[in-house]
Design an enzyme around this catalytic site. Structure first.
Site, mmCIF file in Angstrom:
data_model
loop_
_atom_site.group_PDB
_atom_site.id
_atom_site.type_symbol
_atom_site.label_atom_id
_atom_site.label_comp_id
_atom_site.label_asym_id
_atom_site.label_seq_id
_atom_site.Cartn_x
_atom_site.Cartn_y
_atom_site.Cartn_z
ATOM 1 N N HIS A 112 73.335 53.945 8.630
ATOM 2 C CA HIS A 112 74.676 54.276 8.130
ATOM 3 C C HIS A 112 75.761 54.028 9.171
ATOM 4 O O HIS A 112 76.949 54.033 8.840
ATOM 5 C CB HIS A 112 74.752 55.744 7.682
ATOM 6 N N ASP B 271 65.079 52.361 2.835
ATOM 7 C CA ASP B 271 65.440 53.777 2.781
ATOM 8 C C ASP B 271 66.054 54.100 1.410
ATOM 9 O O ASP B 271 66.598 53.207 0.747
ATOM 10 C CB ASP B 271 66.469 54.068 3.899
ATOM 11 N N HIS C 146 68.711 55.585 0.790
ATOM 12 C CA HIS C 146 70.175 55.473 0.844
ATOM 13 C C HIS C 146 70.596 54.084 1.319
ATOM 14 O O HIS C 146 69.959 53.520 2.208
ATOM 15 C CB HIS C 146 70.738 56.542 1.795
ATOM 16 N N ASP D 158 62.310 58.312 2.509
ATOM 17 C CA ASP D 158 62.877 59.309 1.586
ATOM 18 C C ASP D 158 62.838 58.807 0.148
ATOM 19 O O ASP D 158 63.369 59.455 -0.746
ATOM 20 C CB ASP D 158 64.289 59.731 1.998
HETATM 21 N N1 LIG Z 1 73.070 66.008 -1.632
HETATM 22 C C1 LIG Z 1 72.669 64.944 -0.709
HETATM 23 C C2 LIG Z 1 73.546 64.905 0.510
HETATM 24 C C3 LIG Z 1 73.216 63.698 1.358
HETATM 25 N N2 LIG Z 1 73.813 63.793 2.637
HETATM 26 C C4 LIG Z 1 73.602 62.751 3.605
HETATM 27 C C5 LIG Z 1 72.387 61.913 3.400
HETATM 28 C C6 LIG Z 1 72.124 61.098 4.650
HETATM 29 C C7 LIG Z 1 70.891 60.212 4.516
HETATM 30 C C8 LIG Z 1 70.500 59.621 5.857
HETATM 31 C C9 LIG Z 1 69.403 58.547 5.746
HETATM 32 O O1 LIG Z 1 68.224 59.078 5.159
HETATM 33 O O2 LIG Z 1 69.834 57.459 4.953
HETATM 34 C C10 LIG Z 1 69.056 58.020 7.155
HETATM 35 F F1 LIG Z 1 68.106 57.075 7.052
HETATM 36 F F2 LIG Z 1 70.127 57.494 7.729
HETATM 37 F F3 LIG Z 1 68.607 59.008 7.920
HETATM 38 ZN ZN LIG Z 2 67.928 57.895 3.543
#
Ligand SMILES: NCCCNCCCCCC(O)(O)C(F)(F)F
Ligand SMILES: [Zn+2]
Length: 343
Positions: free
Chosen positions: A159, A195, A197, A284
Site C-alpha cells: 500500500h 493479497d 487488498h 488474507d
Molecule cells: N474493515 C477493514 C478495515 C481495513 N483496514 C486496513 C486494511 C489494510 C490491509 C493491509 C494489507 O493486508 O493489504 C497488507 F498486505 F498491506 F498488510
Molecule cells: Zn491485505
C-alpha cells in the site's frame, strides 16, 4: 528455498488502529511473523538468514526523499511535542485543499499518510528499513542465480506509494525489490499481488512504466479497502499503458473464480516475457481471515504455489497481509512448498 528474516520486525507494534469507528488493537502484529517463521522452520523449507544492510540508496530508487526523511525523523519530532502515543494523522489533504507539505510533524503526518491504521512508533523506522533489506537481499540472491527466495517482510509494503504510507505499510518492499532487479540487469520484471487488498502503492509506482508489469487480484474496491484504486479499467498510462492488470473480485467470490483470475494473470506474465517475478504474498484471501472476504482454504495455497512455479521464473516472495494468525504459517508455507514441489 532461502528465507530472509530480521527480528527487527518486532519493533513495529502499533497499539491501535481505527476500525469501524472505534480504536481497536492492530491486526498487523509481530505474532504474524513469528507464526510464519515457525512454519518455515517446521517445514524445513531451507536456510533462514539475516538480511544484509543495503542503506537508503535502493529505497530512494522508489520512494520520494521528502517522504523518507519524514519517516526517519517522525518519531523523534513527535515525542519532542511531548507525545508518547502512536503517531497517527488527524486529517488528510483531501480534494481542493492545498498540496503543500506542512513544516510541522503533525501536518506532515497528515500529508504523508493514506489512512489512520498505520501508526508510526519508536521502532517503525528500524523495522521498515529491515523489511526493505530483506526484500533487497532476496533480489540480490535472485541476481546471483537462486531460483526462488522468500523475504519474510514485516511491516508489509504494497500500500505504500513513493510518497505515502498506509495500510500498515511504510516502504514498498516488493517495489524496491523489483527496482533492484531492474537495476541489476533483469530487463523485464513482473509483480504479481495476490493479497486480498489491492496493491495501490505498487500500481502507483510503476503505472507509467513498461519495464515492470503489475498485476493484482483483490477484493473489488467498490466495497473493499483501499476503495480508491484497483478497478479493471486501470491499465497503465503513457509508456505504461497495457502494463497494469487489475482483477477486482466481488467480496465473497468462490475459490474457482479466484483461480480463474490467477490463470488470466499468469497468462499475461507469460506474454510479457518476464525475466523475474516478484510476488506480493498476502494470505488474507484465506476464508478465516478476520478483515477480508475471500474463501481460499489452506490446501488452496499449495495449489497457488504450484501454479506460480509453472511460470519457471526466478521468483521472490515478499510477505504482505494475512490476519488469521493461527493458520498464517501453514498458509504461507503451503505456497512456498507448493512452489518448490513444482519448481
Ligand atoms: N474493515 C477493514 C478495515 C481495513 N483496514 C486496513 C486494511 C489494510 C490491509 C493491509 C494489507 O493486508 O493489504 C497488507 F498486505 F498491506 F498488510
Ligand atoms: Zn491485505
Amino acid at each position: 528455498m532461502l528465507t530472509l528474516y530480521s527480528d527487527s520486525h518486532r519493533l513495529q507494534h502499533g497499539r491501535s488502529e481505527l476500525i469501524d469507528g472505534t480504536l481497536k488493537p492492530c491486526f498487523e502484529t509481530p505474532s504474524r511473523a513469528d507464526m510464519v517463521l515457525a512454519a518455515v522452520r517446521e517445514r524445513d523449507l531451507g536456510d533462514v538468514i539475516h538480511p544484509r544492510r543495503h542503506g537508503l540508496a535502493p529505497i530512494l530508487r522508489v520512494h520520494d526523499e521528502g517522504y523518507v526523511r519524514f519517516l526517519e525523523t517522525a518519531w523523534q519530532r513527535w515525542t519532542a511535542l511531548g507525545r508518547d502515543c502512536d503517531a497517527l494523522p488527524k486529517m488528510w489533504q483531501i480534494r481542493r485543499l492545498r498540496e503543500t507539505v506542512p513544516e510541522q510533524v503533525e501536518g506532515q503526518l497528515c500529508y504523508y499518510s493514506m489512512d489512520c491504521g498505520t501508526p508510526i512508533t519508536a521502532g517503525t523506522w528500524q523495522a521498515a528499513t529491515a523489511a526493505a533489506d530483506a526484500a533487497l537481499t532476496g533480489a540480490e540472491r535472485l541476481i546471483g542465480g537462486e531460483r526462488a527466495v522468500f523475504a519474510l517482510t514485516r511491516p508489509p509494503g504494497h500500500h505504500a506509494a513513493s510518497d505515502y504510507c498506509g495500510g500498515y505499510c511504510f516502504f514498498n518492499n516488493a517495489a524496491i525489490a523489483a527496482q533492484a532487479l531492474r537495476d541489476h540487469g533483469m530487463r523485464r520484471v513482473a509483480v504479481l499481488d495476490v493479497d486480498y487488498h489491492h496493491g495501490n502503492g505498487t500500481q502507483d509506482i510503476f503505472y507509467r512504466r513498461s519495464d515492470v508489469l503489475f498485476l493484482s487480484i483483490h477484493g473489488d474496491p467498490r466495497t473493499e479497502y483501499p476503495f480508491f484504486l484497483g478497478h479493471a479499467d486501470e491499465k497503465g498510462e503513457d509508456e505504461g499503458l497495457g502494463y497494469n492488470f487489475n482483477f477486482p473480485l466481488a467480496a465473497g467470490s468462490c475459490v474457482s473464480t479466484w483461480f480463474f483470475a490467477l490463470d488470466c494473470a499468469l497468462e499475461q506474465i507469460a506474454r510479457f516475457g518476464a525475466d523475474a517475478l516478484v510476488v506480493s504474498l498476502g494470505v488474507d484471501t484465506f476464508r478465516g481471515d478476520p478483515i477480508s472476504r475471500f474463501q481460499l482454504e489452506t490446501p488452496d495455497f499449495t495449489t497457488l504455489g504450484a501454479r506460480l512455479a509453472g511460470l519457471k521464473l526466478p521468483t521472490l516472495f515478499c510477505l504482505e497481509g494475512g490476519y488469521a494468525v493461527g493458520p498464517i504459517g501453514d498458509n504461507v508455507a503451503n505456497v512456498l512448498c507448493g512452489f518448490e514441489a513444482r519448481a
